[in-house]
Motif scaffolding. Structure first.
Motif, PDB file in Angstrom:
ATOM      1  N   LEU A  35       0.839  -1.198   0.000  1.00 17.53           N
ATOM      2  CA  LEU A  35       0.000   0.000   0.000  1.00 17.53           C
ATOM      3  C   LEU A  35       0.874   1.248   0.000  1.00 17.53           C
ATOM      4  N   ALA A  36       1.914   1.246   0.800  1.00 18.80           N
ATOM      5  CA  ALA A  36       2.822   2.397   0.847  1.00 18.80           C
ATOM      6  C   ALA A  36       3.424   2.666  -0.528  1.00 18.80           C
ATOM      7  N   ARG A  37       3.830   1.617  -1.204  1.00 21.17           N
ATOM      8  CA  ARG A  37       4.417   1.753  -2.538  1.00 21.17           C
ATOM      9  C   ARG A  37       3.405   2.310  -3.531  1.00 21.17           C
ATOM     10  N   LYS A  38       2.184   1.796  -3.498  1.00 20.66           N
ATOM     11  CA  LYS A  38       1.140   2.257  -4.421  1.00 20.66           C
ATOM     12  C   LYS A  38       0.798   3.732  -4.200  1.00 20.66           C
ATOM     13  N   LEU A  39       0.815   4.165  -2.932  1.00 24.36           N
ATOM     14  CA  LEU A  39       0.437   5.543  -2.601  1.00 24.36           C
ATOM     15  C   LEU A  39       1.634   6.495  -2.545  1.00 24.36           C
ATOM     16  N   LYS A  40       2.842   5.923  -2.664  1.00 24.92           N
ATOM     17  CA  LYS A  40       4.063   6.731  -2.566  1.00 24.92           C
ATOM     18  C   LYS A  40       4.148   7.460  -1.215  1.00 24.92           C
ATOM     19  N   VAL A  41       3.883   6.687  -0.174  1.00 24.12           N
ATOM     20  CA  VAL A  41       4.035   7.175   1.198  1.00 24.12           C
ATOM     21  C   VAL A  41       4.994   6.228   1.909  1.00 24.12           C
ATOM     22  N   THR A  42       5.410   6.593   3.102  1.00 23.85           N
ATOM     23  CA  THR A  42       6.330   5.736   3.841  1.00 23.85           C
ATOM     24  C   THR A  42       5.595   4.546   4.465  1.00 23.85           C
TER      25      THR A  42
END
Length: 79
Positions: A35-42
């Protein structure tokens, strides 16, 4: 393009609990890192949402709910 959203409103029916987020991610077979990768968040941000330490931002709620609903619809209504 990361998300930086602060939720300073009272809880509403549209809010997402940590339990709901975890259930939807489990249903999608997504990890917090995915999910972090998909949203470009940590990954730390996702971890804080998943544990309830921070509220799930509105755009994240909308994205996860939409992907889950489309996935169920494409599966013929079977989660």
């Amino acid at each position: 393009m990361g998300l930086c959203v602060r939720n300073k409103t009272k809880n509403t029916a549209l809010d997402m609990t940590a339990d709901e987020l975890n259930a939807l991610l489990d249903g999608l077979h997504w990890t917090g890192a995915e999910l972090a990768r998909k949203l470009k968040v940590t990954p730390k941000a996702v971890s804080e949402w998943r544990t309830g330490k921070r509220p799930v931002p509105g755009p994240v709620r909308a994205y996860v709910r939409l992907v889950a609903a489309v996935t169920v619809a494409l599966a013929g209504g079977q989660p």
